[in-house]
Design a protein around this motif. Structure first.
Motif, PDB file in Angstrom:
ATOM      1  N   UNK A 107     -11.425   8.221   5.644  1.00 34.52           N
ATOM      2  CA  UNK A 107     -11.078   8.241   7.065  1.00 34.52           C
ATOM      3  C   UNK A 107     -11.113   9.692   7.509  1.00 34.52           C
ATOM      4  N   UNK A 108     -11.860   9.990   8.574  1.00 29.40           N
ATOM      5  CA  UNK A 108     -12.033  11.378   9.012  1.00 29.40           C
ATOM      6  C   UNK A 108     -11.141  11.650  10.223  1.00 29.40           C
ATOM      7  N   UNK A 109     -10.436  12.773  10.175  1.00 28.54           N
ATOM      8  CA  UNK A 109      -9.584  13.191  11.292  1.00 28.54           C
ATOM      9  C   UNK A 109      -9.979  14.597  11.729  1.00 28.54           C
ATOM     10  N   UNK A 110      -9.392  15.066  12.831  1.00 26.09           N
ATOM     11  CA  UNK A 110      -9.621  16.439  13.262  1.00 26.09           C
ATOM     12  C   UNK A 110      -9.037  17.411  12.246  1.00 26.09           C
ATOM     13  N   UNK A 111      -9.700  18.535  12.080  1.00 26.44           N
ATOM     14  CA  UNK A 111      -9.223  19.528  11.113  1.00 26.44           C
ATOM     15  C   UNK A 111      -7.808  20.000  11.436  1.00 26.44           C
ATOM     16  N   UNK A 112      -7.461  20.061  12.734  1.00 25.00           N
ATOM     17  CA  UNK A 112      -6.132  20.542  13.124  1.00 25.00           C
ATOM     18  C   UNK A 112      -5.010  19.697  12.529  1.00 25.00           C
ATOM     19  N   UNK A 113      -5.289  18.396  12.314  1.00 26.17           N
ATOM     20  CA  UNK A 113      -4.244  17.518  11.771  1.00 26.17           C
ATOM     21  C   UNK A 113      -3.908  17.848  10.327  1.00 26.17           C
ATOM     22  N   UNK A 114      -4.821  18.470   9.635  1.00 31.45           N
ATOM     23  CA  UNK A 114      -4.646  18.697   8.196  1.00 31.45           C
ATOM     24  C   UNK A 114      -4.089  20.077   7.879  1.00 31.45           C
ATOM     25  N   UNK A 115      -3.709  20.821   8.916  1.00 29.17           N
ATOM     26  CA  UNK A 115      -3.220  22.183   8.702  1.00 29.17           C
ATOM     27  C   UNK A 115      -2.037  22.207   7.743  1.00 29.17           C
ATOM     28  N   UNK A 116      -2.180  22.909   6.644  1.00 30.03           N
ATOM     29  CA  UNK A 116      -1.094  23.104   5.698  1.00 30.03           C
ATOM     30  C   UNK A 116      -0.501  24.486   5.872  1.00 30.03           C
ATOM     31  N   UNK A 117       0.774  24.622   5.531  1.00 28.98           N
ATOM     32  CA  UNK A 117       1.494  25.883   5.722  1.00 28.98           C
ATOM     33  C   UNK A 117       1.685  26.555   4.367  1.00 28.98           C
ATOM     34  N   UNK A 118       1.088  27.727   4.203  1.00 33.75           N
ATOM     35  CA  UNK A 118       1.204  28.459   2.942  1.00 33.75           C
ATOM     36  C   UNK A 118       1.723  29.874   3.108  1.00 33.75           C
ATOM     37  N   UNK A 119       1.671  30.414   4.323  1.00 30.27           N
ATOM     38  CA  UNK A 119       2.098  31.791   4.562  1.00 30.27           C
ATOM     39  C   UNK A 119       2.937  31.849   5.833  1.00 30.27           C
ATOM     40  N   UNK A 120       3.625  32.981   6.010  1.00 27.71           N
ATOM     41  CA  UNK A 120       4.396  33.164   7.244  1.00 27.71           C
ATOM     42  C   UNK A 120       3.479  33.172   8.465  1.00 27.71           C
ATOM     43  N   UNK A 121       2.291  33.742   8.317  1.00 27.36           N
ATOM     44  CA  UNK A 121       1.354  33.768   9.441  1.00 27.36           C
ATOM     45  C   UNK A 121       0.928  32.356   9.815  1.00 27.36           C
ATOM     46  N   UNK A 122       0.675  31.508   8.808  1.00 26.67           N
ATOM     47  CA  UNK A 122       0.308  30.125   9.093  1.00 26.67           C
ATOM     48  C   UNK A 122       1.482  29.362   9.713  1.00 26.67           C
ATOM     49  N   UNK A 178       0.844  -1.199   0.000  1.00 29.44           N
ATOM     50  CA  UNK A 178       0.000   0.000   0.000  1.00 29.44           C
ATOM     51  C   UNK A 178       0.873   1.240   0.000  1.00 29.44           C
ATOM     52  N   UNK A 179       0.471   2.232  -0.787  1.00 29.56           N
ATOM     53  CA  UNK A 179       1.185   3.501  -0.897  1.00 29.56           C
ATOM     54  C   UNK A 179       0.352   4.590  -0.233  1.00 29.56           C
ATOM     55  N   UNK A 180       0.983   5.371   0.620  1.00 30.79           N
ATOM     56  CA  UNK A 180       0.321   6.534   1.226  1.00 30.79           C
ATOM     57  C   UNK A 180       0.998   7.789   0.714  1.00 30.79           C
ATOM     58  N   UNK A 181       0.191   8.732   0.270  1.00 31.11           N
ATOM     59  CA  UNK A 181       0.690  10.000  -0.247  1.00 31.11           C
ATOM     60  C   UNK A 181       0.521  11.069   0.826  1.00 31.11           C
ATOM     61  N   UNK A 182       1.646  11.669   1.235  1.00 26.16           N
ATOM     62  CA  UNK A 182       1.650  12.762   2.207  1.00 26.16           C
ATOM     63  C   UNK A 182       2.171  14.031   1.553  1.00 26.16           C
ATOM     64  N   UNK A 183       2.122  15.138   2.316  1.00 26.13           N
ATOM     65  CA  UNK A 183       2.548  16.439   1.804  1.00 26.13           C
ATOM     66  C   UNK A 183       3.610  17.032   2.720  1.00 26.13           C
ATOM     67  N   UNK A 184       4.622  17.595   2.100  1.00 31.18           N
ATOM     68  CA  UNK A 184       5.735  18.137   2.858  1.00 31.18           C
ATOM     69  C   UNK A 184       5.422  19.375   3.651  1.00 31.18           C
ATOM     70  N   UNK A 185       4.261  20.000   3.415  1.00 31.42           N
ATOM     71  CA  UNK A 185       3.900  21.212   4.144  1.00 31.42           C
ATOM     72  C   UNK A 185       2.732  20.984   5.097  1.00 31.42           C
ATOM     73  N   UNK A 186       2.449  19.714   5.414  1.00 35.21           N
ATOM     74  CA  UNK A 186       1.334  19.382   6.311  1.00 35.21           C
ATOM     75  C   UNK A 186       1.912  18.588   7.482  1.00 35.21           C
ATOM     76  N   UNK A 187       2.266  19.270   8.587  1.00 33.97           N
ATOM     77  CA  UNK A 187       3.124  18.647   9.605  1.00 33.97           C
ATOM     78  C   UNK A 187       2.425  17.896  10.733  1.00 33.97           C
ATOM     79  N   UNK A 188       1.101  17.963  10.840  1.00 26.11           N
ATOM     80  CA  UNK A 188       0.476  17.517  12.088  1.00 26.11           C
ATOM     81  C   UNK A 188      -0.349  16.241  11.995  1.00 26.11           C
ATOM     82  N   UNK A 189      -0.292  15.502  10.905  1.00 22.30           N
ATOM     83  CA  UNK A 189      -1.065  14.269  10.816  1.00 22.30           C
ATOM     84  C   UNK A 189      -0.499  13.251  11.805  1.00 22.30           C
TER      85      UNK A 189
END
Length: 447
Positions: A216-231, A101-112
């Motif tokens: 599969x449903x997770x908390x929204x906080x886990x999916x936080x992506x980083x796009x700006x300095x404020x984020x 099985x292959x899982x695809x993750x994102x380098x700017x999504x740190x909290x999963x």
């Protein structure tokens, strides 16, 4: 290869233009390490057989960081950023022969979380997407779910008003069989509003082949992506809050939690005490019962049980403190081992050194370890006494039970039990101080 074999593909090719930075987005730091380091740590929670990181913008710098963070991870290049589906396709050659099985993750999504990834990895459906109920769905892709499971993912740009009212959103994270992934990726088209190859088209293609897709449903906080300095700043605050809470739950005393800063890999044993304004860089281990006093900075070091550090001390990479060692104020330790019971009270630099047990290092001691080209090592034997303001010009060895006189410059080895004094002989001139000051004042008045 086991029937539960896992591989992880991390997408880290984006430019991150909203960061307003020359640095690739995934190299911006969170918890002392690049964002992509968090994705790598998450991937390792699955004990995968392979990790492949897809690079693009700033690829040489990203590949260099990956090699440092995880030398076993493979990197591949996405020369043009043509969408997530196109990015994952670049990883297929590196996955040749893999059948798990292959899982695809994102380098700017740190909290999963590891628990969420485990749920994706163990889900019985052929394809599984990670979704979340968004408080403000905004421009996220929407998940269309029926009684038969996940029907399709609709990107915001392609969604009608009714679809945009759906609160169940796509995180982008996906898990599916490697063989299915290979078959579906070649069928992707860029017939959409962005002209890109969307990974989000895979569920509909899978269903068309008779496969089941689910969410599969997770908390929204886990999916936080980083796009700006404020984020990024908000993510740092969230990371530190979690790290502080976890440390205290594990039995660590934080005198002022809000002023204590952790790195991703900080390890602190129970009953350790951490004072205010302490910063942990990457690679720090503090054993149970040690104490770090206020205003210290630690990185790449190990502090044993019973040791005390600070206040105002700095431990740099390679610092190894044995049990009951005391490192006091304005002391810097770098690439040096201090054996049990060593005391370094104040105003000292020990670099590239080994200090034997129960030695005492006086104030103002410096190991002169760098000659302008190379570093050299100082060895101080057990129970040695180094007088204040001693310069130890490496390479040099001070024997067991040896001493140095205060103010000495030591350039030769000192045998066990010997006293070494390396300073100019004092000359005293009676009355000269008064005569000199009188002459200087007279000269000033004459001007």
């Amino acid at each position: 290869m086991s029937e539960n074999a896992m591989a992880v593909v991390i997408l880290a090719a984006g430019q991150g233009s909203r960061m307003q930075s020359d640095l690739p987005k995934v190299l911006h730091r969170l918890g002392g390490v690049p964002l992509v380091g968090h994705a790598l740590a998450a991937a390792h929670s699955l004990d995968p057989e392979q990790i492949v990181v897809v690079t693009g913008h700033g690829a040489p710098a990203v590949a260099k960081a990956i090699a440092r963070l995880d030398p076993e991870a493979a990197t591949v290049l996405q020369p043009e950023q043509l969408g997530t589906g196109h990015a994952v396709r670049q990883a297929l050659p590196a996955l040749e022969g893999f059948e798990g099985r292959v899982i695809v993750l994102y380098g700017d999504t740190p909290f999963i979380s590891p628990e969420t990834l485990a749920a994706l990895a163990s889900h019985p459906s052929d394809l599984v997407v990670l979704g979340f109920e968004a408080e403000d769905p905004g421009r996220y892709g929407r998940l269309i779910v029926t009684a038969q499971g996940l029907d399709r993912i609709v990107e915001y740009k392609d969604a009608d008003a009714a679809t945009r009212d759906i609160a169940l959103c796509n995180s982008g994270v996906m898990a599916l069989d490697a063989g299915l992934l290979r078959r579906l990726l070649v069928r992707l088209t860029n017939d959409n509003a962005s002209g890109e190859y969307y990974l989000t088209d895979l569920p509909a293609l899978a269903r068309a082949e008779g496969h089941r897709a689910d969410v599969v449903i997770c908390d929204e906080d886990e999916t936080l992506g980083i796009n700006t300095r404020a984020e990024l700043a908000a993510a740092e605050a969230a990371f530190q809050a979690r790290a502080r809470a976890r440390a205290m739950e594990d039995g660590v005393t934080l005198t002022d939690p809000a002023s204590t800063f952790f790195a991703l890999d900080t390890v602190i044993g129970r009953d350790a005490i951490i004072g205010p304004n302490v910063v942990f860089g990457p690679g720090v281990t503090i054993e149970s019962g040690a104490e770090i006093l206020p205003f210290c900075h630690l990185e790449g070091c190990h502090v044993s049980a019973g040791a005390t550090v600070g206040p105002f001390a700095r431990l740099r990479p390679g610092a190894e403190l044995g049990g009951d060692v005391h490192v006091g104020n304005f002391v810097e330790i770098k690439n040096a081992v201090l054996d049990e019971g060593v005391k370094v009270g104040h105003l000292t630099y020990l670099g590239d050194a080994h200090v034997g047990e129960h030695s005492n290092i006086g104030a103002g001691t410096i190991t002169c370890n760098y000659d302008g080209v190379s570093k050299h090592r100082t060895v101080i034997g057990p129970r040695a006494f180094i007088g204040s303001d001693t310069m130890l010009v490496a390479p040099v060895t001070v024997g067991a039970d040896a001493m140095t006189g205060s103010g000495s410059v030591i350039t030769q080895d000192i045998p066990d039990g010997a006293l070494a004094i390396g300073r100019a002989r004092q000359a005293t001139k009676p009355g000269l101080a008064v005569r000199l000051m009188t002459a200087l004042r007279a000269a000033r008045e004459a001007r």
